[in-house]
Write an enzyme that holds these catalytic residues in place. Structure first.
Site, PDB file in Angstrom:
ATOM      1  N   MET A  25       7.807 -15.862  -5.745  1.00 33.62           N
ATOM      2  CA  MET A  25       8.212 -16.890  -6.717  1.00 33.62           C
ATOM      3  C   MET A  25       9.637 -16.671  -7.225  1.00 33.62           C
ATOM      4  O   MET A  25       9.988 -17.143  -8.307  1.00 33.62           O
ATOM      5  CB  MET A  25       7.248 -16.888  -7.902  1.00 33.62           C
ATOM      6  CG  MET A  25       5.783 -17.013  -7.519  1.00 33.62           C
ATOM      7  SD  MET A  25       4.729 -16.833  -8.962  1.00 33.62           S
ATOM      8  CE  MET A  25       3.111 -16.654  -8.189  1.00 33.62           C
TER       9      MET A  25
ATOM     10  N   SER B  81       8.881  -6.815  -9.947  1.00 31.52           N
ATOM     11  CA  SER B  81       7.746  -6.162 -10.605  1.00 31.52           C
ATOM     12  C   SER B  81       7.624  -4.713 -10.163  1.00 31.52           C
ATOM     13  O   SER B  81       7.752  -4.403  -8.983  1.00 31.52           O
ATOM     14  CB  SER B  81       6.438  -6.879 -10.253  1.00 31.52           C
ATOM     15  OG  SER B  81       6.517  -8.223 -10.620  1.00 31.52           O
TER      16      SER B  81
ATOM     17  N   ALA C 161       8.271  -8.442  -5.701  1.00 37.15           N
ATOM     18  CA  ALA C 161       6.898  -8.246  -5.231  1.00 37.15           C
ATOM     19  C   ALA C 161       6.504  -9.543  -4.532  1.00 37.15           C
ATOM     20  O   ALA C 161       6.830 -10.624  -5.022  1.00 37.15           O
ATOM     21  CB  ALA C 161       5.977  -7.973  -6.414  1.00 37.15           C
TER      22      ALA C 161
ATOM     23  N   HIS D  16      -2.482 -10.786 -11.326  1.00 34.01           N
ATOM     24  CA  HIS D  16      -1.192 -10.153 -11.612  1.00 34.01           C
ATOM     25  C   HIS D  16      -1.373  -8.644 -11.770  1.00 34.01           C
ATOM     26  O   HIS D  16      -0.486  -7.860 -11.412  1.00 34.01           O
ATOM     27  CB  HIS D  16      -0.564 -10.754 -12.873  1.00 34.01           C
ATOM     28  CG  HIS D  16       0.799 -10.215 -13.176  1.00 34.01           C
ATOM     29  ND1 HIS D  16       1.896 -10.478 -12.377  1.00 34.01           N
ATOM     30  CD2 HIS D  16       1.260  -9.402 -14.158  1.00 34.01           C
ATOM     31  CE1 HIS D  16       2.961  -9.863 -12.862  1.00 34.01           C
ATOM     32  NE2 HIS D  16       2.599  -9.195 -13.948  1.00 34.01           N
TER      33      HIS D  16
END
Ligand code: HPA
Length: 276
Positions: free
Chosen positions: A211, A31, A114, A247
């Site tokens: 993740m 990200s 991230a 997010h």
């Protein structure tokens, strides 16, 4: 030849038919770094949707293509957008891109993400060099082994190359960019963790939680790639900070520190290529 290998070879043939380029380093960017590839000396691009059998990402903030070009004089392939396990793809699909990049010729995997800061000493916007990992998602190596790529029971004693870590640390020092170091843990997501889960992963030895990445690193290590990874601590994990996570916050921090992150990556890629 197994069906899995056949599929991978089909993707490779699609690449070969469309792109004449041999990367030395593969970059997977998390990200906030999606536009890194736009700043390199681009020689070719290949949309994921044009590769037969290739999984296409649906995550916000992630484009879907390979960009080929030069960082300084280092030939690289950059993944603009990655595939996440939480999107519902089988692990085999999640790691197919990294396998393909190895077949393209990449010897080094440079991975960024991230991540939430689990270590009490971390601050939002820090960079953390990954020195080891815990993969709480299923291993991407489950199922028939791809003997063409690596052994059934691969060693994982040094997933993140000590030599490459030392080069990145030296590079950060030269650029005067503070660099933390620690263990990355991958959970499946897509939900952020509960405070108790964050306590759990800290007890397990994690410094940052995310993740992605760990499964990709397992697949890359299986194939004998040299791996280096840096997390951008985009937020303090749940319970470390008492604010709810979003997010938007992750994206905002990642965007804010992106210029510095890019500087570190650019210099590290070049210093690594000089030494291997
Ligand atoms: N948890 C899991 N994944 C993440 C986080 C987090 O706090 N921040 C960015 N990715």
């Amino acid at each position: 030849m197994s069906k899995r290998y056949e599929r991978l070879m089909k993707c490779y043939e699609c690449f070969k038919a469309r792109v004449d380029f041999t990367p030395k380093t593969a970059l997977i960017l998390g990200s906030g770094l999606g536009d890194y590839a736009d700043g390199i000396d681009v020689r070719a691009t290949l949309d994921y949707k044009d590769i037969e059998g290739f999984p296409v990402s649906t995550a916000p903030g992630h484009k879907g293509r390979f960009v080929f070009g030069y960082v300084g004089d280092v030939p690289v392939v950059v993944m603009q957008g990655r595939v996440h396990y939480y999107e519902g793809y089988p692990m085999e699909d999640v790691v197919l891109p990294v396998r393909l990049m190895k077949l393209m010729g990449a010897e080094v995997l440079f991975v960024t993400n991230a991540a939430g800061g689990v270590n009490w000493h971390f601050e939002c916007g820090d960079f953390m060099l990954i020195n080891d990992q815990i993969c709480m998602a299923p291993s991407p190596l489950i199922g028939e082994n791809l003997d063409e790529l690596g052994p059934r029971f691969p060693d994982m004693s040094e997933i993140y190359s000590k030599k490459l870590r030392d080069i990145v640390k030296k590079t950060a020092r030269e650029l005067d960019i503070p660099l933390r170091e620690g263990v990355y843990i991958q959970l499946t997501g897509p939900n952020y963790e509960s405070p108790s889960e964050v306590r759990m992963v800290r007890t397990l030895g994690a410094d940052a939680v995310g993740m992605s990445t760990a499964c990709e690193a397992i697949a890359a290590n299986h194939m004998g790639m040299k791996i280096v990874g840096i997390s951008c601590i985009s937020n303090l994990a749940c319970g470390v900070s008492n604010r709810p996570l979003s997010h938007a916050e992750v994206q905002e921090t990642a965007d804010r520190v992106a210029p510095l992150f890019k500087k570190l990556i650019t210099a590290s890629v070049q210093n690594i290529a000089k030494e291997i």
